[in-house]
Design a protein around this motif. Structure first.
Motif, PDB file in Angstrom:
ATOM      1  N   ALA A  47       0.906  -1.257  -0.091  1.00 33.39           N
ATOM      2  CA  ALA A  47      -0.012   0.043   0.011  1.00 33.39           C
ATOM      3  C   ALA A  47       0.703   1.398  -0.031  1.00 33.39           C
ATOM      4  O   ALA A  47       0.570   2.144  -0.548  1.00 33.39           O
ATOM      5  N   ALA A  48       1.910   1.181   0.905  1.00 35.16           N
ATOM      6  CA  ALA A  48       3.030   2.451   0.732  1.00 35.16           C
ATOM      7  C   ALA A  48       3.759   2.550  -0.685  1.00 35.16           C
ATOM      8  O   ALA A  48       3.735   3.735  -1.143  1.00 35.16           O
ATOM      9  N   ASP A  49       3.917   1.401  -1.563  1.00 36.44           N
ATOM     10  CA  ASP A  49       4.277   1.617  -2.850  1.00 36.44           C
ATOM     11  C   ASP A  49       3.158   2.333  -3.784  1.00 36.44           C
ATOM     12  O   ASP A  49       3.707   3.186  -4.255  1.00 36.44           O
ATOM     13  N   ALA A  50       1.959   1.922  -3.495  1.00 37.58           N
ATOM     14  CA  ALA A  50       1.057   2.219  -4.361  1.00 37.58           C
ATOM     15  C   ALA A  50       0.781   3.948  -4.233  1.00 37.58           C
ATOM     16  O   ALA A  50       0.657   4.603  -5.132  1.00 37.58           O
ATOM     17  N   GLN A  51       0.933   4.303  -2.828  1.00 40.12           N
ATOM     18  CA  GLN A  51       0.772   5.584  -2.355  1.00 40.12           C
ATOM     19  C   GLN A  51       1.844   6.461  -2.956  1.00 40.12           C
ATOM     20  O   GLN A  51       1.824   7.669  -3.505  1.00 40.12           O
ATOM     21  N   ALA A  52       3.170   5.938  -3.021  1.00 35.77           N
ATOM     22  CA  ALA A  52       4.216   6.570  -3.575  1.00 35.77           C
ATOM     23  C   ALA A  52       4.220   6.969  -4.958  1.00 35.77           C
ATOM     24  O   ALA A  52       4.503   7.704  -5.616  1.00 35.77           O
ATOM     25  N   LEU A  54       1.189   6.773  -6.609  1.00 32.55           N
ATOM     26  CA  LEU A  54       0.270   8.008  -6.904  1.00 32.55           C
ATOM     27  C   LEU A  54       0.874   9.331  -6.633  1.00 32.55           C
ATOM     28  O   LEU A  54       0.529  10.157  -7.551  1.00 32.55           O
ATOM     29  N   GLU A  55       1.570   9.401  -5.733  1.00 32.08           N
ATOM     30  CA  GLU A  55       2.177  10.873  -5.408  1.00 32.08           C
ATOM     31  C   GLU A  55       3.195  11.350  -6.624  1.00 32.08           C
ATOM     32  O   GLU A  55       3.116  12.326  -7.055  1.00 32.08           O
ATOM     33  N   ARG A  83      -7.280  11.210  -6.685  1.00 33.19           N
ATOM     34  CA  ARG A  83      -7.005  10.580  -5.210  1.00 33.19           C
ATOM     35  C   ARG A  83      -8.175   9.707  -4.872  1.00 33.19           C
ATOM     36  O   ARG A  83      -7.983   8.405  -4.357  1.00 33.19           O
ATOM     37  N   LYS A  87      -8.278   5.706  -4.383  1.00 30.36           N
ATOM     38  CA  LYS A  87      -8.589   5.168  -3.207  1.00 30.36           C
ATOM     39  C   LYS A  87      -9.662   3.992  -3.306  1.00 30.36           C
ATOM     40  O   LYS A  87      -9.603   2.853  -2.822  1.00 30.36           O
ATOM     41  N   ALA A  90      -8.535   1.048  -4.997  1.00 32.09           N
ATOM     42  CA  ALA A  90      -7.779   0.067  -3.867  1.00 32.09           C
ATOM     43  C   ALA A  90      -8.830  -0.777  -3.305  1.00 32.09           C
ATOM     44  O   ALA A  90      -8.632  -2.044  -2.740  1.00 32.09           O
ATOM     45  N   GLU A 170      -4.744  -0.229  -9.154  1.00 32.25           N
ATOM     46  CA  GLU A 170      -5.080  -0.980  -8.287  1.00 32.25           C
ATOM     47  C   GLU A 170      -5.859  -2.275  -8.241  1.00 32.25           C
ATOM     48  O   GLU A 170      -5.837  -3.051  -7.370  1.00 32.25           O
TER      49      GLU A 170
END
Length: 172
Positions: A47-52, A54-55, A83, A87, A90, A170
């Motif tokens: 999830a942290a990878d996906a957030q990075a 996306l950013e 965003r 979300k 995911a 996602e």
């Protein structure tokens, strides 16, 4: 017991032992040295990878458009919509993983229809947010966006949809 009967008994016993032990022996076979083993299943994309990612994509999209100060004011709703779509995508992936296996092909088709309907709703939310910003962009700025989002140029020169729109990555 004569010799023939003894031999038959021995052969029958050996055959029975082979039949009983064969599955266990097969289960314990060692792969040959030249054949690569399949690696264990590991979730490589957290999830942290996906957030990075996306950013980075949001920053890159904004950078690709080279927004003027006036256009910058129209960016926040676009970013919020992207965003939100990511979300929701995911969340659907997590729900799909929890769902029981489909009963048959009709169940599969029904699930695809539901997923496409949800993605369509999310894409409408993004396009609604994009319209004011795109209306304020120059043709050059507009030209940069489709390929960046995952659209490809068709034979008529217009952007064509593909399965690669990263807003829903996602779920894939």
């Amino acid at each position: 017991m004569n010799r023939t009967t003894m031999n038959r008994t021995l052969v029958a016993t050996l055959m029975g032992a082979l039949v009983i032990t064969a599955p266990a022996a097969q289960a314990q076979t060692v792969p040959s040295a030249g054949v690569p083993q399949e690696p264990p299943a590991v979730e490589l994309y957290s999830a942290a990878d996906a957030q990075a990612v996306l950013e980075a994509r949001l920053l890159a999209l904004k950078t690709v458009m080279t927004l003027s100060p006036e256009q910058q004011k129209l960016w926040p709703p676009v970013e919020a919509a992207i965003r939100a779509a990511a979300k929701l995508s995911a969340e659907r992936r997590v729900e799909r993983a929890k769902a029981p296996p489909p009963a048959d092909f009709v169940d599969i088709l029904d699930r695809i229809a539901d997923a496409e309907a949800m993605r369509a709703k999310d894409l409408k939310m993004v396009t609604h947010a994009l319209k004011p910003l795109v209306a304020a962009l120059t043709p050059e700025q507009q030209r940069r966006i489709p390929a960046f989002l995952g659209l490809r140029e068709g034979t008529d020169g217009l952007p064509q949809p593909t399965a690669e729109i990263w807003l829903f990555e996602e779920e894939n």
